[in-house]
Design a protein around this motif. Structure first.
Motif, PDB file in Angstrom:
ATOM      1  N   THR A 133       0.862  -1.188   0.000  1.00  0.00           N
ATOM      2  CA  THR A 133       0.000   0.000   0.000  1.00  0.00           C
ATOM      3  C   THR A 133       0.897   1.235   0.000  1.00  0.00           C
ATOM      4  OG1 THR A 133      -0.116   0.204   2.415  1.00  0.00           O
ATOM      5  CG2 THR A 133      -1.755  -1.210   1.337  1.00  0.00           C
ATOM      6  N   LYS A 134       0.432   2.285  -0.672  1.00  0.00           N
ATOM      7  CA  LYS A 134       1.258   3.493  -0.719  1.00  0.00           C
ATOM      8  C   LYS A 134       1.310   4.181   0.642  1.00  0.00           C
ATOM      9  CE  LYS A 134      -2.140   6.901  -2.408  1.00  0.00           C
ATOM     10  NZ  LYS A 134      -3.279   6.041  -2.759  1.00  0.00           N
ATOM     11  N   THR A 135       0.297   3.928   1.502  1.00  0.00           N
ATOM     12  CA  THR A 135       0.328   4.461   2.860  1.00  0.00           C
ATOM     13  C   THR A 135       1.576   3.988   3.596  1.00  0.00           C
ATOM     14  OG1 THR A 135      -2.082   4.309   2.902  1.00  0.00           O
ATOM     15  CG2 THR A 135      -0.971   4.645   5.003  1.00  0.00           C
ATOM     16  N   ALA A 136       1.777   2.683   3.589  1.00  0.00           N
ATOM     17  CA  ALA A 136       2.924   2.111   4.289  1.00  0.00           C
ATOM     18  C   ALA A 136       4.228   2.536   3.632  1.00  0.00           C
ATOM     19  CB  ALA A 136       2.812   0.589   4.318  1.00  0.00           C
ATOM     20  N   LEU A 137       4.263   2.537   2.292  1.00  0.00           N
ATOM     21  CA  LEU A 137       5.493   2.895   1.587  1.00  0.00           C
ATOM     22  C   LEU A 137       5.881   4.338   1.869  1.00  0.00           C
ATOM     23  CD1 LEU A 137       7.707   2.077  -0.373  1.00  0.00           C
ATOM     24  CD2 LEU A 137       6.204   2.749  -2.262  1.00  0.00           C
ATOM     25  N   LEU A 138       4.907   5.253   1.810  1.00  0.00           N
ATOM     26  CA  LEU A 138       5.168   6.659   2.115  1.00  0.00           C
ATOM     27  C   LEU A 138       5.714   6.803   3.532  1.00  0.00           C
ATOM     28  CD1 LEU A 138       4.826   9.751   1.668  1.00  0.00           C
ATOM     29  CD2 LEU A 138       2.477   9.502   2.486  1.00  0.00           C
ATOM     30  N   GLY A 139       5.087   6.106   4.488  1.00  0.00           N
ATOM     31  CA  GLY A 139       5.515   6.211   5.871  1.00  0.00           C
ATOM     32  C   GLY A 139       6.914   5.688   6.110  1.00  0.00           C
ATOM     33  N   ILE A 140       7.237   4.529   5.554  1.00  0.00           N
ATOM     34  CA  ILE A 140       8.558   3.931   5.792  1.00  0.00           C
ATOM     35  C   ILE A 140       9.664   4.770   5.167  1.00  0.00           C
ATOM     36  CG2 ILE A 140      10.001   1.905   5.375  1.00  0.00           C
ATOM     37  CD1 ILE A 140       7.769   1.563   7.477  1.00  0.00           C
ATOM     38  N   VAL A 141       9.434   5.299   3.971  1.00  0.00           N
ATOM     39  CA  VAL A 141      10.440   6.156   3.338  1.00  0.00           C
ATOM     40  C   VAL A 141      10.690   7.393   4.200  1.00  0.00           C
ATOM     41  CG1 VAL A 141      10.909   7.642   1.357  1.00  0.00           C
ATOM     42  CG2 VAL A 141       9.991   5.345   0.997  1.00  0.00           C
ATOM     43  N   MET A 142       9.620   7.984   4.730  1.00  0.00           N
ATOM     44  CA  MET A 142       9.787   9.142   5.617  1.00  0.00           C
ATOM     45  C   MET A 142      10.583   8.767   6.863  1.00  0.00           C
ATOM     46  SD  MET A 142       6.131  11.185   5.490  1.00  0.00           S
ATOM     47  CE  MET A 142       6.734  12.402   6.672  1.00  0.00           C
TER      48      MET A 142
END
Length: 430
Positions: A212-221
């Motif tokens: 999910t892009k939610t998780a991907l966005l969060g982990i990259v941050m």
């Protein structure tokens, strides 16, 4: 001040802590029941209801003033639900609305619990025990997902994309992965850069499994923010670490693309992004079509609502009853419409207090988790604003509140130590 009402305080405290440490395994058990067709057995919902009830009992007896804050927050959220029930005596709608309200309230109530035991010398150690237990649970679930046991993020349990293990709500699980990854990344950074790289790789792998892009966005941050925030007093100064980290980030990003390119293609993330971009431009790529749901909800809210709904909120059942999808999956927007400006203020004030407390604790040498708390909350705010299922996640509340409480308690302890040192200096001067 302790109430005159006597309860087995230590026993209830131990039960609460063990329930918080194990609640994810109950969620996994419920997921397994859903897989075999026994989803009617709401063991997860019952478990969390008992947990929150015990917390409210403990706080009410041991810290009545904190309990009053909890009850005030509950009352604010209950007002629109009761108002809706009086208009339409629909028990199923009442329970439906109450479920969403509980998801918003759970992290606040759990946070109040940790504040209630702030004077106990083992409070931080206990909070870390819960966080490590939850980290173990997420690792266990990720292993299940790697063996294709459980659900898929998109599609059916039999055929689909993404592997969030035994949690069938992939976006909600993604919010949990962000919280646990923030804690794990911060711990690994404090132990050494090489361990941080290994932890970052594992977190990215778990994120791509969720897909999910939610998780991907969060982990990259998180990967970008946590090393920088660990500079603490040197955060806004040019340092050698910042230069090294910038170069390492470029290298790791390049290697990540090479290593995960095939996995990204197999999960269909690129095709999914291109589809949203081609059918609606940049706004649809970011919000995945949620802007259309926002428009539909606002239209109904204005057209069919009245001054009571506008003041207190129009709970999810209001939208369902009019044939409109009850959520736009943008948490701040949903909260504002469902439970009104007062409930919105409660959540925003709580998150603001957490961010302020963590910012102060960041410059305290004894606040180990401050970088994780700041990074995680910024990541969750971003995720809640574009993808939702963060403030409305049924699995993230306990973990999120427990992590947040560590900086509030550390800052309290640091302030007390500083005040004590100042008093000693004054006595010495006299």
């Amino acid at each position: 001040m302790i109430s005159n009402l006597r309860i087995p305080e230590q026993g209830i405290l131990s039960v609460i802590v063990m329930m918080m440490a194990s609640y994810l395994f109950i969620d996994f058990g419920y997921g397994a029941l859903v897989l075999v067709g026994l989803g009617g057995l709401k063991i997860s919902l019952a478990f969390k209801a008992v947990l929150l009830s015990l917390i409210m009992l403990y706080v009410a007896v041991c810290r009545p003033r904190i309990a009053l804050l909890c009850l005030a927050a509950v009352g604010v959220f209950m007002a629109p639900i009761v108002s809706s029930l009086l208009r339409d005596a629909d028990l199923s709608g009442f329970i439906y609305n109450l479920t969403f309200a509980t998801k918003f309230l759970a992290p606040i109530i759990v946070y109040c619990f940790w504040c209630a035991i702030a004077d106990k010398p083992t409070r931080l150690k206990t909070a870390r025990f819960v966080l490590w237990a939850l980290t173990t649970a997420v690792v266990f679930n990720s292993v299940l997902g790697a063996f294709d046991i459980g659900f898929h993020s998109y599609g059916t349990p039999e055929v689909g994309l993404g592997n969030p293990g035994l949690i069938f709500a992939a976006n909600e699980y993604g919010a949990l992965v962000i919280v646990i990854s923030g804690f794990l990344l911060n711990e690994s950074w404090l132990k050494g850069g090489s361990l941080f790289l290994a932890a970052a790789s594992l977190c990215l792998l778990a994120t791509f499994m969720v897909a999910t892009k939610t998780a991907l966005l969060g982990i990259v941050m998180l990967i970008l923010l946590i090393p920088l925030l660990n500079e603490r007093r040197h955060l806004f100064r040019p340092t050698v670490l910042k230069l090294k980290y910038f170069l390492i980030t470029l290298l790791v990003s390049f290697l990540t693309v090479l290593v995960f390119a095939q996995l990204i293609a197999e999960l269909g993330l690129i095709d999914r992004a291109l589809f949203f971009y081609e059918t609606g431009g940049l706004s649809r790529l970011i919000f995945s079509g949620r802007e259309a749901m926002v428009i539909a909800m606002v239209d109904l809210y204005v057209r069919a609502g009245d001054i009571l709904y506008w003041g207190l909120g129009a709970p999810p059942s209001f939208f369902s009853a009019h044939g409109v999808k009850p959520t736009a999956e943008v948490d701040p927007f949903d909260l504002l419409l469902w439970f009104g400006p007062l409930s919105f203020t409660v959540v925003v004030v709580w998150i603001s207090l957490v961010l302020i407390s963590a910012s102060k604790a960041l410059f305290s040498s004894d606040s180990r988790e401050a970088p994780a708390v700041l990074a995680v909350n910024l990541a969750l705010l971003a995720a809640a604003s574009v993808a939702g299922h963060v403030w409305t996640s049924g699995v993230v509340g306990v973990a999120w509140a427990t992590l947040n409480s560590t900086t509030a308690l550390s800052w309290k302890r640091h302030s007390e130590q500083k005040k004590g040192s100042e008093q000693i200096a004054e006595y010495a001067a006299v």
